[in-house]
Design a protein around this motif. Structure first.
Motif, PDB file in Angstrom:
ATOM      1  N   ILE A  20       3.562   5.651  -5.817  1.00  0.00           N
ATOM      2  CA  ILE A  20       2.629   5.832  -7.649  1.00  0.00           C
ATOM      3  C   ILE A  20       1.336   7.039  -7.941  1.00  0.00           C
ATOM      4  O   ILE A  20       1.322   7.963  -8.640  1.00  0.00           O
ATOM      5  CB  ILE A  20       2.770   4.590  -8.466  1.00  0.00           C
ATOM      6  CG1 ILE A  20       4.327   4.134  -7.873  1.00  0.00           C
ATOM      7  CG2 ILE A  20       3.121   4.839  -9.614  1.00  0.00           C
ATOM      8  CD1 ILE A  20       4.608   2.511  -8.291  1.00  0.00           C
ATOM      9  N   ASP A  21       0.903   5.865  -6.848  1.00  0.00           N
ATOM     10  CA  ASP A  21      -1.088   6.633  -7.288  1.00  0.00           C
ATOM     11  C   ASP A  21      -1.572   7.713  -5.356  1.00  0.00           C
ATOM     12  O   ASP A  21      -1.343   6.919  -5.295  1.00  0.00           O
ATOM     13  CB  ASP A  21      -1.754   5.575  -8.000  1.00  0.00           C
ATOM     14  CG  ASP A  21      -3.449   5.966  -7.532  1.00  0.00           C
ATOM     15  OD1 ASP A  21      -3.658   6.955  -7.372  1.00  0.00           O
ATOM     16  OD2 ASP A  21      -3.967   5.166  -7.750  1.00  0.00           O
ATOM     17  N   LEU A  22      -1.084   8.427  -5.466  1.00  0.00           N
ATOM     18  CA  LEU A  22      -1.231   9.551  -4.672  1.00  0.00           C
ATOM     19  C   LEU A  22      -2.360   9.912  -3.671  1.00  0.00           C
ATOM     20  O   LEU A  22      -2.845   9.372  -2.424  1.00  0.00           O
ATOM     21  CB  LEU A  22      -0.430  11.146  -4.699  1.00  0.00           C
ATOM     22  CG  LEU A  22      -0.792  11.645  -3.187  1.00  0.00           C
ATOM     23  CD1 LEU A  22       1.153  11.681  -2.446  1.00  0.00           C
ATOM     24  CD2 LEU A  22      -0.008  13.310  -3.775  1.00  0.00           C
ATOM     25  N   ALA A  23      -3.397   9.800  -4.915  1.00  0.00           N
ATOM     26  CA  ALA A  23      -5.152   9.462  -4.439  1.00  0.00           C
ATOM     27  C   ALA A  23      -5.627   7.789  -3.900  1.00  0.00           C
ATOM     28  O   ALA A  23      -6.796   7.763  -4.383  1.00  0.00           O
ATOM     29  CB  ALA A  23      -5.350  10.218  -5.151  1.00  0.00           C
ATOM     30  N   ALA A  24      -4.848   7.290  -4.273  1.00  0.00           N
ATOM     31  CA  ALA A  24      -5.122   5.824  -4.623  1.00  0.00           C
ATOM     32  C   ALA A  24      -6.209   5.581  -3.262  1.00  0.00           C
ATOM     33  O   ALA A  24      -5.949   6.206  -2.113  1.00  0.00           O
ATOM     34  CB  ALA A  24      -3.987   4.843  -3.890  1.00  0.00           C
ATOM     35  N   LYS A  25      -7.010   4.745  -3.343  1.00  0.00           N
ATOM     36  CA  LYS A  25      -8.379   4.281  -2.013  1.00  0.00           C
ATOM     37  C   LYS A  25      -7.930   2.959  -2.230  1.00  0.00           C
ATOM     38  O   LYS A  25      -8.173   1.714  -3.064  1.00  0.00           O
ATOM     39  CB  LYS A  25      -9.732   4.366  -2.413  1.00  0.00           C
ATOM     40  CG  LYS A  25     -10.285   5.972  -2.811  1.00  0.00           C
ATOM     41  CD  LYS A  25      -9.461   6.716  -4.587  1.00  0.00           C
ATOM     42  CE  LYS A  25     -10.602   8.240  -4.035  1.00  0.00           C
ATOM     43  NZ  LYS A  25     -10.130   8.546  -5.519  1.00  0.00           N
ATOM     44  N   ILE A  26      -7.766   2.517  -0.962  1.00  0.00           N
ATOM     45  CA  ILE A  26      -7.558   0.715  -0.672  1.00  0.00           C
ATOM     46  C   ILE A  26      -8.235  -0.042   0.664  1.00  0.00           C
ATOM     47  O   ILE A  26      -8.812   1.259   1.579  1.00  0.00           O
ATOM     48  CB  ILE A  26      -5.284   1.119   0.140  1.00  0.00           C
ATOM     49  CG1 ILE A  26      -4.453   1.566  -1.136  1.00  0.00           C
ATOM     50  CG2 ILE A  26      -5.433  -0.300   0.331  1.00  0.00           C
ATOM     51  CD1 ILE A  26      -3.250   2.243  -0.545  1.00  0.00           C
ATOM     52  N   VAL A  27      -8.532  -0.927   0.035  1.00  0.00           N
ATOM     53  CA  VAL A  27      -8.927  -1.539   1.029  1.00  0.00           C
ATOM     54  C   VAL A  27      -8.788  -2.974   0.624  1.00  0.00           C
ATOM     55  O   VAL A  27      -7.733  -3.484   0.152  1.00  0.00           O
ATOM     56  CB  VAL A  27     -10.794  -2.125   0.515  1.00  0.00           C
ATOM     57  CG1 VAL A  27     -11.151  -2.997   0.810  1.00  0.00           C
ATOM     58  CG2 VAL A  27     -11.149  -0.536   0.571  1.00  0.00           C
ATOM     59  N   PHE A  28      -7.978  -3.330   2.097  1.00  0.00           N
ATOM     60  CA  PHE A  28      -7.735  -4.323   2.786  1.00  0.00           C
ATOM     61  C   PHE A  28      -8.794  -5.411   2.942  1.00  0.00           C
ATOM     62  O   PHE A  28      -9.877  -5.324   3.861  1.00  0.00           O
ATOM     63  CB  PHE A  28      -6.694  -4.062   3.691  1.00  0.00           C
ATOM     64  CG  PHE A  28      -5.772  -3.551   4.398  1.00  0.00           C
ATOM     65  CD1 PHE A  28      -4.382  -4.324   2.976  1.00  0.00           C
ATOM     66  CD2 PHE A  28      -5.280  -2.595   4.695  1.00  0.00           C
ATOM     67  CE1 PHE A  28      -3.516  -2.930   3.171  1.00  0.00           C
ATOM     68  CE2 PHE A  28      -4.719  -0.808   4.183  1.00  0.00           C
ATOM     69  CZ  PHE A  28      -3.090  -1.201   3.757  1.00  0.00           C
ATOM     70  N   ILE A  29      -8.433  -6.463   2.365  1.00  0.00           N
ATOM     71  CA  ILE A  29      -9.071  -8.179   2.531  1.00  0.00           C
ATOM     72  C   ILE A  29      -8.443  -9.332   3.481  1.00  0.00           C
ATOM     73  O   ILE A  29      -7.214  -9.223   2.685  1.00  0.00           O
ATOM     74  CB  ILE A  29      -9.724  -8.473   1.307  1.00  0.00           C
ATOM     75  CG1 ILE A  29     -10.509  -6.957   0.603  1.00  0.00           C
ATOM     76  CG2 ILE A  29     -10.402  -9.193   1.186  1.00  0.00           C
ATOM     77  CD1 ILE A  29     -11.472  -7.574  -0.446  1.00  0.00           C
ATOM     78  N   THR A  30      -8.698  -9.553   4.756  1.00  0.00           N
ATOM     79  CA  THR A  30      -7.673 -10.523   5.051  1.00  0.00           C
ATOM     80  C   THR A  30      -8.029 -11.405   5.978  1.00  0.00           C
ATOM     81  O   THR A  30      -9.798 -11.045   6.677  1.00  0.00           O
ATOM     82  CB  THR A  30      -6.751 -10.032   5.982  1.00  0.00           C
ATOM     83  OG1 THR A  30      -5.740 -10.536   7.268  1.00  0.00           O
ATOM     84  CG2 THR A  30      -7.129  -8.272   6.856  1.00  0.00           C
ATOM     85  N   ALA A  43       0.623  -0.911  -0.093  1.00  0.00           N
ATOM     86  CA  ALA A  43       0.711   0.056   0.008  1.00  0.00           C
ATOM     87  C   ALA A  43       0.652   1.389  -0.012  1.00  0.00           C
ATOM     88  O   ALA A  43       0.656   2.567  -0.662  1.00  0.00           O
ATOM     89  CB  ALA A  43      -1.193  -0.448   1.091  1.00  0.00           C
ATOM     90  N   ASN A  44       2.116   1.156   1.239  1.00  0.00           N
ATOM     91  CA  ASN A  44       3.043   2.330   0.755  1.00  0.00           C
ATOM     92  C   ASN A  44       3.501   2.297  -0.457  1.00  0.00           C
ATOM     93  O   ASN A  44       3.820   3.442  -0.910  1.00  0.00           O
ATOM     94  CB  ASN A  44       3.863   2.088   1.903  1.00  0.00           C
ATOM     95  CG  ASN A  44       3.506   2.900   3.168  1.00  0.00           C
ATOM     96  OD1 ASN A  44       2.499   3.711   3.540  1.00  0.00           O
ATOM     97  ND2 ASN A  44       3.545   1.820   4.366  1.00  0.00           N
TER      98      ASN A  44
END
Length: 246
Positions: free
Chosen positions: A79-89, A73-74
């Motif tokens: 690279i994609d400063l405005a990324a929307k990140i979702v974790f699935i675990t 994610a970091n």
């Protein structure tokens, strides 16, 4: 808006793909499932080779790699400063680590019942898409980190960006000034859809181009500025500017 997945487990990856594709088939056609990767390096390579910004990422935390989902994610944010990140675990106990890694996750979904996962994944798509559409109607702002402060610069005021003679730095050329900050030229395109690589050392704002001298490989911009375009990038630039320049 693009959606990218990184999940090492085949069954879970197929399930996430199924939920997303089923939703997209009957809903917003402007959303694209761009990549479903099995390992973090495959996703990073895709981002390095494709212009992707403000995308939605569904990441497993334990990727059976020397890089976990938080570390990935970091790297995505580089690279994609405005990324929307979702974790699935499967590991609900890892939720608090999202704060330690400072990745500003949109959601943290636990792999449990299919119906629950499906609802949460679709909710994330809806929220991310709404934010993406909202940002496209707002004045685009680029954040530039100097030694002493963070500057907010309107993207439309940036003419072009070039590599600096100082190692690890780049120079933003604005309509009335220049700013030198730490950064990599290869990451600049992802900051705005109007930024386009035109040379090994230059990224240009296509909305500020006034003309292109094909013979001498020079891009003329507003405020009597200019930068170079290489043969490698010329056709791509001309294609993009055919809309901008009419």
């Amino acid at each position: 808006m693009d959606i990218l997945i990184c999940e090492d487990d085949k069954n879970h990856r197929n399930l996430i793909e199924l939920i997303i594709t089923k939703y997209l088939t009957h809903n917003d056609r402007s959303i694209n499932l761009a990549l479903s990767a099995t390992n973090p390096y495959q996703l990073i390579k895709y981002l390095e080779n494709n212009k992707t910004s403000q995308a939605l990422y569904f990441l497993d935390v334990d990727l059976k790699s020397d890089m976990n989902g938080f570390e990935l994610a970091n790297k995505i944010r580089d690279i994609d400063l405005a990324a929307k990140i979702v974790f699935i675990t499967n590991h609900v106990e890892l939720t608090s680590l999202t704060f330690s890694y400072k990745v500003e996750a949109l959601d943290f979904i636990v792999k449990d019942k299919l119906e629950h996962m499906s609802v949460r994944i679709i909710d994330c798509i809806i929220v991310a898409c709404e934010r993406y559409k909202l940002s496209s109607h707002l004045k685009e702002v680029i954040l530039l980190e100097t030694i002493n402060e963070t500057l907010r610069v309107d993207a439309e005021d940036i003419l072009f960006i070039e590599t600096s003679p100082t190692p690890h730095k780049i120079i933003y050329h604005l309509k009335d000034s220049s700013l030198e900050v730490y950064g990599k030229i290869k990451n600049i395109e992802s900051l705005s859809n109007d930024f386009l690589r035109c040379h090994q050392s230059f990224v240009v704002n296509i909305k500020n181009i006034t003309s292109i001298d094909r013979k001498n490989k020079i891009v003329h911009l507003r405020a009597n500025s200019k930068c170079f375009v290489s043969k490698r990038y010329l056709s791509r630039l001309l294609e993009k500017c055919s809309v901008v320049l009419g």
